[in-house]
Design a protein around this motif. Sequence first.
Motif, mmCIF file in Angstrom:
data_model
loop_
_atom_site.group_PDB
_atom_site.id
_atom_site.type_symbol
_atom_site.label_atom_id
_atom_site.label_comp_id
_atom_site.label_asym_id
_atom_site.label_seq_id
_atom_site.Cartn_x
_atom_site.Cartn_y
_atom_site.Cartn_z
ATOM 1 N N GLU A 1 7.085 -4.083 -3.078
ATOM 2 C CA GLU A 1 6.308 -2.871 -2.803
ATOM 3 C C GLU A 1 5.304 -2.619 -3.931
ATOM 4 O O GLU A 1 4.186 -2.187 -3.694
ATOM 5 C CB GLU A 1 7.239 -1.662 -2.650
ATOM 6 C CG GLU A 1 8.118 -1.709 -1.415
ATOM 7 C CD GLU A 1 7.314 -1.769 -0.129
ATOM 8 O OE1 GLU A 1 6.430 -0.913 0.051
ATOM 9 O OE2 GLU A 1 7.559 -2.682 0.693
ATOM 10 N N PHE B 1 1.896 -4.633 -3.922
ATOM 11 C CA PHE B 1 0.843 -4.405 -2.931
ATOM 12 C C PHE B 1 -0.526 -4.356 -3.579
ATOM 13 O O PHE B 1 -0.742 -3.640 -4.556
ATOM 14 C CB PHE B 1 1.117 -3.103 -2.156
ATOM 15 C CG PHE B 1 1.680 -3.366 -0.794
ATOM 16 C CD1 PHE B 1 2.995 -3.757 -0.650
ATOM 17 C CD2 PHE B 1 0.897 -3.246 0.340
ATOM 18 C CE1 PHE B 1 3.529 -4.017 0.598
ATOM 19 C CE2 PHE B 1 1.420 -3.505 1.592
ATOM 20 C CZ PHE B 1 2.727 -3.887 1.715
ATOM 21 N N ASP B 2 -1.444 -5.129 -3.024
ATOM 22 C CA ASP B 2 -2.860 -5.099 -3.404
ATOM 23 C C ASP B 2 -3.153 -5.614 -4.811
ATOM 24 O O ASP B 2 -4.318 -5.676 -5.210
ATOM 25 C CB ASP B 2 -3.435 -3.680 -3.291
ATOM 26 C CG ASP B 2 -3.306 -3.143 -1.878
ATOM 27 O OD1 ASP B 2 -3.537 -3.926 -0.951
ATOM 28 O OD2 ASP B 2 -2.962 -1.967 -1.716
ATOM 29 N N SER C 1 -0.888 -6.592 1.545
ATOM 30 C CA SER C 1 -2.203 -5.980 1.406
ATOM 31 C C SER C 1 -2.216 -4.678 2.195
ATOM 32 O O SER C 1 -1.634 -4.590 3.268
ATOM 33 C CB SER C 1 -3.264 -6.933 1.959
ATOM 34 O OG SER C 1 -4.505 -6.282 2.030
ATOM 35 N N SER C 2 -2.853 -3.656 1.650
ATOM 36 C CA SER C 2 -2.934 -2.386 2.381
ATOM 37 C C SER C 2 -3.960 -2.462 3.493
ATOM 38 O O SER C 2 -3.900 -1.729 4.459
ATOM 39 C CB SER C 2 -3.346 -1.259 1.443
ATOM 40 O OG SER C 2 -2.394 -1.100 0.445
ATOM 41 N N TYR D 1 -2.852 3.225 -3.798
ATOM 42 C CA TYR D 1 -3.174 3.432 -2.386
ATOM 43 C C TYR D 1 -1.949 3.218 -1.496
ATOM 44 O O TYR D 1 -1.697 3.985 -0.580
ATOM 45 C CB TYR D 1 -4.282 2.449 -2.009
ATOM 46 C CG TYR D 1 -4.887 2.661 -0.650
ATOM 47 C CD1 TYR D 1 -5.790 3.687 -0.428
ATOM 48 C CD2 TYR D 1 -4.574 1.812 0.407
ATOM 49 C CE1 TYR D 1 -6.378 3.872 0.814
ATOM 50 C CE2 TYR D 1 -5.153 1.988 1.655
ATOM 51 C CZ TYR D 1 -6.056 3.022 1.848
ATOM 52 O OH TYR D 1 -6.631 3.185 3.080
ATOM 53 N N HIS D 2 -1.177 2.206 -1.782
ATOM 54 C CA HIS D 2 -0.051 1.875 -0.911
ATOM 55 C C HIS D 2 1.125 2.839 -1.082
ATOM 56 O O HIS D 2 1.761 3.226 -0.113
ATOM 57 C CB HIS D 2 0.417 0.440 -1.186
ATOM 58 C CG HIS D 2 1.673 0.073 -0.446
ATOM 59 N ND1 HIS D 2 1.749 0.058 0.929
ATOM 60 C CD2 HIS D 2 2.908 -0.270 -0.887
ATOM 61 C CE1 HIS D 2 2.958 -0.287 1.292
ATOM 62 N NE2 HIS D 2 3.689 -0.488 0.229
#
Lengths: 227, 782
Positions: free
Chosen positions: B44, B47-48, B191-192, B262-263
């Motif tokens: 988690e 992400f990104d 990726s978000s 963001y995620h």
Amino acid sequence: MIKTKNLIKIFRTDEVETTALNNVNLEINEGEFVAIMGPSGCGKSTLLNIIGLLDNPSEGEMHFNGYQVENYTERQRTNLRKENIGFVFQSFNLIDELTVFENVELPLLYMKVSGSERKRRVNEALERMNIAHRAKHFPQQLSGGQQQRVAIARAVISNPKLILADEPTGNLDSANGEEVMNLLTQLNEEGTTIIMVTHSPSDADRSHRIIQLFDGHVVTENMRQKL
Amino acid sequence: MIKILLNTVIRNLYKQKVYSIVNILGLATGVTCTLLILIWVNYELSFDTYHKDIERIYTVYENQKYADGDIFSVYSTPSPLAESLKEEYPEVEYASRLVSTWGQLVLSANGKTFVETGGKIVDPDFFKIFSIPVLYGDYISPLSNESTIVLSRRLSEKLFGDIDPIGLSIEINSNYQFIVGAVVENAPENSSIHYDFFLPFKFFKEYWEYDLSDWEANSFHLFVKLKDGANSEYLAENIRHHVRQRIPYSNVELDLQAFEKYHLYSISKNKSGPIWYVQVFLLVAVLILLIACFNYMNLATARSERRAREVAIRKVVGAQRRGLVGLFLTESIVFTTIALGLGIVFVELLLPVFSDLTNRTLTLNPGNLKFLIAVVLIVLSTGVLSGSYPALFLSSFLPIQVIRGVFRQDSAMLRKVLVIIQFTMSIALFICTCVIYKQLNFLKDSDVGYNKDNIVYVEMLDDFYEEYSELKGELLKIPGVHWVTAANQMPVNFLNSTWDVNWPNKSVDSEDVLFQLSFVDFDFIETFEMDVIQGRGFSNQFGEDTLKFIINESAAEKMGMVYTIGEKISLWNYTGEVIGIVKDFNFNSLQVGVDPLIMMRKPSSFKYIGIRVGEDKDPIINKIRKVWNRKFSHIPFNYRLLEEDFNYFYQAESRMGKLFASFTAIAFIISCLGLFGLVSFITENKAREVALRKVFGANVDNVFQLLFKEILKWIVLSIAIAWIISFFAMEWWLNGFAYRIEMGIGIFIMAAVLSLLVACLTIYRQIARLVTIAPAHVLKYE
Ligand SMILES: Nc1ncnc2c1ncn2[C@@H]1O[C@H](COP(=O)(O)OP(=O)(O)OP(=O)(O)O)[C@@H](O)[C@H]1O
Ligand SMILES: [Mg+2]
């Protein structure tokens, strides 16, 4: 009071099978003082445990006070035991976590005796054993002789008809041993049946009868003439 | 020497099989769970992060402020903002809008036709902000040409197979031509932003007739990349009133969110976002590892005390303290190493299952190395700690003390405390799981204000309204089809909102009340079985019924016209009469409350057809499909069920709920292993006392009660502490919901009863065995 017929006790461990008792036939009457002797490992303690209802025989009959007990459950044996039998061990076997007073009181707790009555009887027993001044101490704070006197107090507190003693003087010096023997003799004179395992011929001299065990067999039974 | 040492260790391990297994398994299970959770957490957090210079990438979002103090945070921003920020602020190096295609598009190329939903409309800067590898075509600036389309590798392979498709043409919805300008790598799973293809804004403007210069319409995500060394806080402060400087009555303040967040993080000030799960599970991981380590220490120290006599005798015959320390430490390290090894094997075996559960592709990859090392270190220190306890503590005693058994008390206390902590943690976790489940079920099942079951809906292509009345007539002829309606959106997720609503005597403080907006057809209220408080729904019995409004209770309240219809209000430049007031219903996730809502009949905006069918859905749907395909074969019948969408809202939550429950169960099992092991040692330590009590007349029941009571006392204490902890934790959690349950005493009582029951079952057999054994066998060894 006690009668055994072809009593056999076999211990099985992973590899070996030990026959601790082999066809033991005995009869012990009320009021007797019996000594059991024999070399180490011949089965003395095993016999005493079975007589004391601490263990069941592998085979044979065992009569106690007219009851046939060899197939009793642990619960039944406990009930019979707590009314009738007191124990004294070579290694005293007091409970470390309890005081002298509480150790002696223990059997009465399980007989549902009232608190004041318990107190009276425990103090009486301790006085009789000459150990009352140590009532609040823990077993580890006492000498061996003192511990054994506490153990005897515990054994007699419930006024049992039978006292079983497994080498009661084994861990004591001669003076302390002498004192313990005097107490036991006195109890016998008051009517309590006593069965005692011992290695000491002089202790055995106090008894009415000596049972000699060898390798699980009874070899001789000497009736002795009391002085 | 080492060989003799290991030999001794292995013999001991074998001699005390049950304890060894319980001990090792407990620790291995703990290690497994902790590692699994950490791998997920790491995923988690990853992400990104593959984007280069991610620390320079930001999302611009809006805080819409309302008179009643509410702040509504959204990612939607006006279209001209991107260019405007880039021009005015030197810190902004690149800026790109992003919007998903509104609904599905039909792509044809190479003689094949596919209906695609994964399209994104972006500016050319998008590829400068994000690290998206270009496989074919324009490496420098994909999409800079307005007649090109950029495909993902997946879509390119689907359309053209395994070739370089640059320069080939693609037709969209039969009348827009594009040339493939580039093929880019698929977005990785972590990726978000996911995409199948990219289109330029020119298409968006033409196809959806959207005015891209409008500052008042918010439809676009906005990503910016700042220049190296730019101060983002300073920039955020400067752009705050950027929109208001252009639209004076706007209630919008702009802010920046680091793309790294963001995620996992929510932009709403009072919501935490998925980071909440990450934190909770991290806590669970730590708790489980702690429970497992405590458990291990407990058993290991108890086991070594059992060997106090052995230690004493070894010392009597001349063993040095150093040698004893070595023995115990070796033993402990061998044990923990076996547990660690097993744990890692379990992790490998369980990862596929766990990936399924979490809906992520999880692997034990080098990225997880730091966690692995951390866990190994923690476990090894547990081993060393529990190994050195007997080594230092026990072997420092004089043999005579050990033989007489004076030493027992101190460590027994420590062990009780450890067991109580273990149980407290497990019971608290259990209670939390129950509360979380109850709340999630409540959200899922609670009355949304309309009947969400048995609604089939279909997304339509544009301009279907001419055919719609015919379609509706045909559908209604099918037995089992009760109502048919159309709307611009289904009530699971209303997206449009406006503050441009006027009513008689509108006060100044109501200037910025945000109204949700929905365009619905005849029979909408009836199809969804919403409750009409006053008036009626739209119906063709009253002609066209346009320029009429239906509002919800909240809207009526805001307008100060509680339960009166007939007032004239206006929306934008439409003015008309309120013909109905409906009871508030939920058109968003229940985590947020109900906003004021206005509904109007505007056929040109309709996008969906909603059909209420009978209970027995499947055969009815089949009949609908047959009719549909016969009469309207040019419109694909891609139906969805409203209740499934609704469940989707809670899918993430319910998945997390399930995981949480599994880990709680495991924590409980480890605690029980601990209790089991501990009780075996207690019974062993107490064997002599119990035997003696029995020699002097205690019967089985007395002794049984004595032991049971003592152990249950600890459990009861654990329950009490766990109650308090979990109560406050869950109150705090529940307060984050607009709609929440009361915990109720039931869960707490259930947890208590269950833990007592489990504890009793765990210890019953051992105590029973201890109590029924003939005293002669115990005293024999004294
Ligand atoms: N629980 C047991 N398991 C296996 N063998 C046992 C067990 N108890 C006693 N034995 C064996 O039974 C035999 C008799 O043992 P017991 O304890 O009755 O001897 P003893 O005559 O009391 O010896 P000592 O004078 O040394 O106390 C011994 O050979 C002993 O090894
Ligand atoms: Mg003996």
